[in-house]
Write a protein that holds these residues in place. Structure first.
Motif, short mmCIF file in Angstrom:
data_model
loop_
_atom_site.label_atom_id
_atom_site.label_comp_id
_atom_site.label_asym_id
_atom_site.label_seq_id
_atom_site.Cartn_x
_atom_site.Cartn_y
_atom_site.Cartn_z
N LEU A 139 0.83 -1.20 0.00
CA LEU A 139 0.00 0.00 0.00
C LEU A 139 0.86 1.26 0.00
O LEU A 139 1.70 1.45 0.88
CB LEU A 139 -0.91 0.00 1.23
N ASP A 140 0.62 2.12 -0.98
CA ASP A 140 1.37 3.36 -1.10
C ASP A 140 0.48 4.53 -0.72
O ASP A 140 -0.46 4.87 -1.44
CB ASP A 140 1.87 3.52 -2.54
N GLU A 141 0.75 5.15 0.43
CA GLU A 141 -0.04 6.26 0.96
C GLU A 141 -1.54 5.96 0.89
O GLU A 141 -2.32 6.69 0.25
CB GLU A 141 0.28 7.56 0.21
N PRO A 142 -1.98 4.91 1.56
CA PRO A 142 -3.37 4.47 1.42
C PRO A 142 -4.40 5.42 2.01
O PRO A 142 -5.58 5.33 1.67
CB PRO A 142 -3.39 3.13 2.16
N THR A 143 -4.00 6.34 2.88
CA THR A 143 -4.98 7.20 3.54
C THR A 143 -5.20 8.55 2.86
O THR A 143 -5.91 9.40 3.39
CB THR A 143 -4.56 7.45 5.01
N VAL A 144 -4.61 8.75 1.68
CA VAL A 144 -4.81 10.00 0.96
C VAL A 144 -6.30 10.21 0.70
O VAL A 144 -7.01 9.28 0.29
CB VAL A 144 -4.05 9.98 -0.39
N SER A 145 -6.82 11.41 0.97
CA SER A 145 -8.21 11.82 0.77
C SER A 145 -9.16 11.29 1.84
O SER A 145 -10.36 11.57 1.78
CB SER A 145 -8.74 11.41 -0.62
N LEU A 146 -8.67 10.53 2.81
CA LEU A 146 -9.55 9.99 3.85
C LEU A 146 -9.69 10.97 5.02
O LEU A 146 -8.71 11.60 5.43
CB LEU A 146 -9.01 8.66 4.38
N ASP A 147 -10.90 11.06 5.58
CA ASP A 147 -11.09 11.83 6.80
C ASP A 147 -10.70 10.96 8.00
O ASP A 147 -10.34 9.78 7.84
CB ASP A 147 -12.53 12.33 6.92
N ALA A 148 -10.74 11.55 9.19
CA ALA A 148 -10.25 10.85 10.38
C ALA A 148 -11.02 9.56 10.63
O ALA A 148 -10.43 8.53 10.98
CB ALA A 148 -10.34 11.77 11.59
N ALA A 149 -12.34 9.59 10.46
CA ALA A 149 -13.15 8.39 10.71
C ALA A 149 -12.79 7.29 9.72
O ALA A 149 -12.74 6.10 10.08
CB ALA A 149 -14.63 8.73 10.62
N SER A 150 -12.53 7.66 8.47
CA SER A 150 -12.19 6.66 7.46
C SER A 150 -10.80 6.09 7.68
O SER A 150 -10.55 4.91 7.39
CB SER A 150 -12.29 7.28 6.06
N VAL A 151 -9.88 6.92 8.20
CA VAL A 151 -8.55 6.40 8.56
C VAL A 151 -8.68 5.33 9.63
O VAL A 151 -8.03 4.28 9.58
CB VAL A 151 -7.63 7.54 9.03
N GLU A 152 -9.54 5.57 10.62
CA GLU A 152 -9.76 4.58 11.67
C GLU A 152 -10.36 3.30 11.09
O GLU A 152 -9.98 2.19 11.49
CB GLU A 152 -10.67 5.15 12.75
N ARG A 153 -11.28 3.44 10.16
CA ARG A 153 -11.87 2.26 9.52
C ARG A 153 -10.81 1.48 8.75
O ARG A 153 -10.79 0.24 8.79
CB ARG A 153 -13.01 2.67 8.57
#
Length: 209
Positions: free
Chosen positions: A141-155
């Motif tokens: 995974l290369d920078e998988p959290t790009v564009s995610l909000d905090a709740a989505s990062v936790e998910r």
């Protein structure tokens, strides 16, 4: 048993060495996070592991067809709905449950929406949900959290934990703290390639640089 073993790897970007001498193993249930400044070669190393470009030197050992790769492109078909996208990938890979993937990344309410109508964050969540239906044990995974909000990062972090608990492994480049206390960290800074070294492997294809 190691799902991935990297031995003395050297990787090049644009025909110029980025990193060299990188070695590590990744066993079932383990996560490894690559760190280092921009341009150090994190993406280049991940592309080598994923089989998208050749290494300059060294050896990568892993089972065939074991990698699911996710980078900046979400790999979606714009005309298909969220569910249809996941079904497409599930059919290609013969992997897991579409319904579970929808729930894991909070996409159930968007199941019938065309991918073209999703926001950037929703597209990224769908791209990550795709990992679940591949059935592949090694996530790269290369920078998988790009564009995610905090709740989505936790998910997403919960998704990775579930994958590890099921015997999978994850190799990630990210600057975000995912709260994965079990993850090891490898700083690539000491592996920065020295100037003047050989730049191209035998058979190097510039299209993969």
């Amino acid at each position: 048993m190691s799902l991935l073993a990297v031995h003395e790897l050297a990787a090049a970007r644009g025909g110029i060495r980025a990193v060299e001498g990188v070695s590590f193993t990744l066993d079932a249930g383990e996560a490894l996070i690559l760190r280092g400044p921009n341009g150090i070669g994190k993406t280049t190393l991940l592309r080598c592991v994923a089989g998208l470009q050749p290494a300059v030197e060294g050896r990568i050992e892993m089972a065939g067809d074991s990698v699911a790769y996710a980078a900046h492109a979400d790999g979606l078909k714009a005309a298909l709905t969220v569910t249809e996208n996941l079904r497409f990938w599930a059919q290609i890979f013969g992997g897991g449950s579409v319904e579970q993937a929808l729930a894991a990344m909070d996409l159930t309410a968007l199941a019938d929406r065309p991918a073209a109508a999703l926001s950037a964050g929703q597209k990224r969540r769908l791209g990550l949900a795709r990992l679940m239906v591949t059935g592949r044990p090694l996530w790269v995974l290369d920078e998988p959290t790009v564009s995610l909000d905090a709740a989505s990062v936790e998910r997403f972090a919960a998704l990775v934990r579930t994958h590890l608990a099921g015997g999978g492994a994850a190799l990630m480049a990210t600057h975000i703290d995912l709260g994965l206390q079990e993850a090891r960290v490898l700083d690539l800074t000491p592996y920065r390639a020295r100037p003047g070294r050989s730049r191209r492997p035998a058979g190097f294809n510039e299209a993969f640089a």
